[in-house]
Structure formats: structure tokens, C-alpha cells
Write a protein that holds these residues in place. Structure first.
Motif, short mmCIF file in Angstrom:
data_model
loop_
_atom_site.label_atom_id
_atom_site.label_comp_id
_atom_site.label_asym_id
_atom_site.label_seq_id
_atom_site.Cartn_x
_atom_site.Cartn_y
_atom_site.Cartn_z
N ALA A 59 0.74 -1.09 -0.03
CA ALA A 59 0.08 -0.01 0.03
C ALA A 59 0.48 1.19 -0.04
O ALA A 59 0.25 2.36 -1.01
N GLY A 60 1.91 1.06 0.92
CA GLY A 60 2.64 2.25 0.81
C GLY A 60 3.29 3.12 -0.26
O GLY A 60 4.10 4.08 -0.63
N MET A 61 4.13 1.96 -1.11
CA MET A 61 4.49 2.10 -2.39
C MET A 61 3.80 2.43 -3.58
O MET A 61 3.93 3.23 -4.47
N GLY A 126 7.39 1.87 2.59
CA GLY A 126 7.24 1.39 1.25
C GLY A 126 6.56 2.44 0.67
O GLY A 126 6.82 2.76 -0.97
N VAL A 127 6.01 3.66 1.00
CA VAL A 127 6.53 4.79 -0.04
C VAL A 127 7.47 5.55 -0.08
O VAL A 127 8.24 6.01 -1.43
N SER A 128 8.10 5.60 0.68
CA SER A 128 9.51 5.85 0.74
C SER A 128 9.97 4.74 -0.50
O SER A 128 11.59 5.50 -1.62
N LEU A 129 10.39 3.22 -0.28
CA LEU A 129 11.00 2.80 -2.02
C LEU A 129 9.92 3.17 -2.85
O LEU A 129 10.21 2.92 -4.18
N GLY A 130 8.58 3.24 -2.45
CA GLY A 130 7.92 3.05 -3.61
C GLY A 130 7.90 4.67 -4.57
O GLY A 130 8.28 4.70 -5.86
N MET A 131 8.75 5.42 -3.98
CA MET A 131 9.91 6.62 -4.82
C MET A 131 10.53 6.34 -5.94
O MET A 131 11.26 6.60 -6.52
N ILE A 136 9.56 -4.45 -6.34
CA ILE A 136 8.25 -5.14 -4.91
C ILE A 136 8.08 -6.43 -5.37
O ILE A 136 8.22 -6.43 -4.00
N LEU A 137 8.21 -6.86 -5.85
CA LEU A 137 7.46 -8.55 -5.42
C LEU A 137 9.43 -8.52 -4.69
O LEU A 137 8.53 -9.97 -2.86
#
Length: 186
Positions: A59-61, A126-131, A136-137
Motif C-alpha cells: 500500500a505504501g509503495m 513502502g512509500v519511500s521505496l515506491g518513490m 516490488i515482489l
């Protein structure tokens, strides 16, 4: 050759982050383990924690990808600042010595509460990594596996070690996230 070393470096960074995030699960496990747990409790609680350590960063990503598109070049600084804040908060919480409330970990709601409490930081990471558009997996599976394993270790060792080690585990996890935040800002 650079691609292989870059991938290994990213994998190592993800593994270290997974360990840092798993420290919360370990710390919680130690605290609950001191109250006494059955093997079924260990299996149930660690499975729910592992699931939340997969779902929350996902969800964060998703949010991070969206935020990254909006922020552009500021995304790296925002991600670093988020990790700094998160790591600092984890260290601060461990030093304040907050005790886990007396919630029954054997109930459905108790398990959800504990799993959510130790995986909220996974959402932020996850938000940080999504940036950064990380893998992902690999990331979420590693977060889930390490979070589940760390909770099992904490629950099993909780009867044998003092409650104070759990606080040190959370502080160590926070320090690692704080260090990653600094690296993102440099």
C-alpha cells in the motif's frame, strides 16, 4: 557487471531494511512472549504479522509511486526525511519505555492490533521505496518473511530474556532506518 553489483546492492539494502522493520516485530514478540505463549499463538500471530508486513509496504509503495510522480526530483529528499522521522520515532519510543497495553493477543482483534502496530512503519518505508521504484515482489516478500521470522524469534525467546532487550531491538531497528534516511539525503 555493474548491473549485477547494483542489483546485489539493492538486495542487500532491502534485506537490511527488512531486518530493521522486523525489529519491531521481534520487540513485540519478546514482550508478548514474556506473558507466556502457546505454539499455536506463535504461529497465528507471526503469520498475521508477516501478512501485514507484505500488505502495508505494498500500500505504501502504491502511494509512493503516485507521490513520486507529483514530486519529481524532490522524491529522494522526501523519502530520506520520512525514513529519518520514522527511525527517530522508533528510537524515541524505545527510550521512553512504553509498555505494550494489556490486549489479549489470542483474539482476532488483538492479533490485528499487534500486527498493525508493528507494520505501520512498513507502510512508511513502502512509500519511500515506491518513490525509488524498487523491486516490488522481492521487497514485500522479504519484508513479510523477515517480519514473520523476527516475530517468531521474539515470541520464542520472550520467555528467556528480559523485556529490556525488546526495547533495544526497537532502538536498533530505528537507528538502521535513521541511517538509511541519512544515506538517501546525502
Amino acid at each position: 557487471m555493474e548491473s549485477v553489483s547494483s542489483s546485489l546492492g539493492q538486495l542487500l539494502a532491502i534485506a537490511v531494511m527488512a531486518l530493521a522493520l522486523g525489529m519491531d516485530a521481534f520487540s513485540l514478540g519478546v514482550g508478548i512472549g514474556l506473558k507466556g505463549v502457546r505454539k499455536l499463538d506463535v504461529l497465528q500471530l507471526s503469520s498475521v504479522i508477516a501478512l501485514f508486513h507484505v500488505l502495508m509496504p505494498l500500500a505504501g509503495m502504491a502511494m509512493g509511486y503516485y507521490v513520486s510522480g507529483l514530486l519529481g526530483g524532490v522524491a529522494t529528499s522526501a523519502a530520506g526525511a520520512l525514513l529519518l522521522l520514522l527511525g527517530g520515532h522508533m528510537v524515541y519510543s524505545s527510550l521512553r519505555g512504553e509498555e505494550v497495553r494489556s490486549i489479549n493477543h489470542r483474539t482476532f482483534w488483538g492479533m490485528l492490533f499487534f500486527a498493525l502496530s508493528v507494520s505501520v512503519d512498513s507502510f512508511s518505508v513502502g512509500v519511500s521505496l515506491g518513490m525509488f521504484a524498487s523491486h516490488i515482489l522481492v521487497t514485500v516478500l522479504m519484508f513479510g518473511a523477515v517480519g514473520g521470522l523476527m516475530s517468531v524469534l521474539g515470541l520464542l525467546l520472550g520467555r528467556k530474556i528480559s523485556h529490556q532487550l525488546g526495547g533495544y531491538g526497537e532502538a536498533l531497528g530505528g537507528a538502521i532506518l535513521f541511517a538509511f534516511g541519512i544515506l538517501f539525503l546525502i
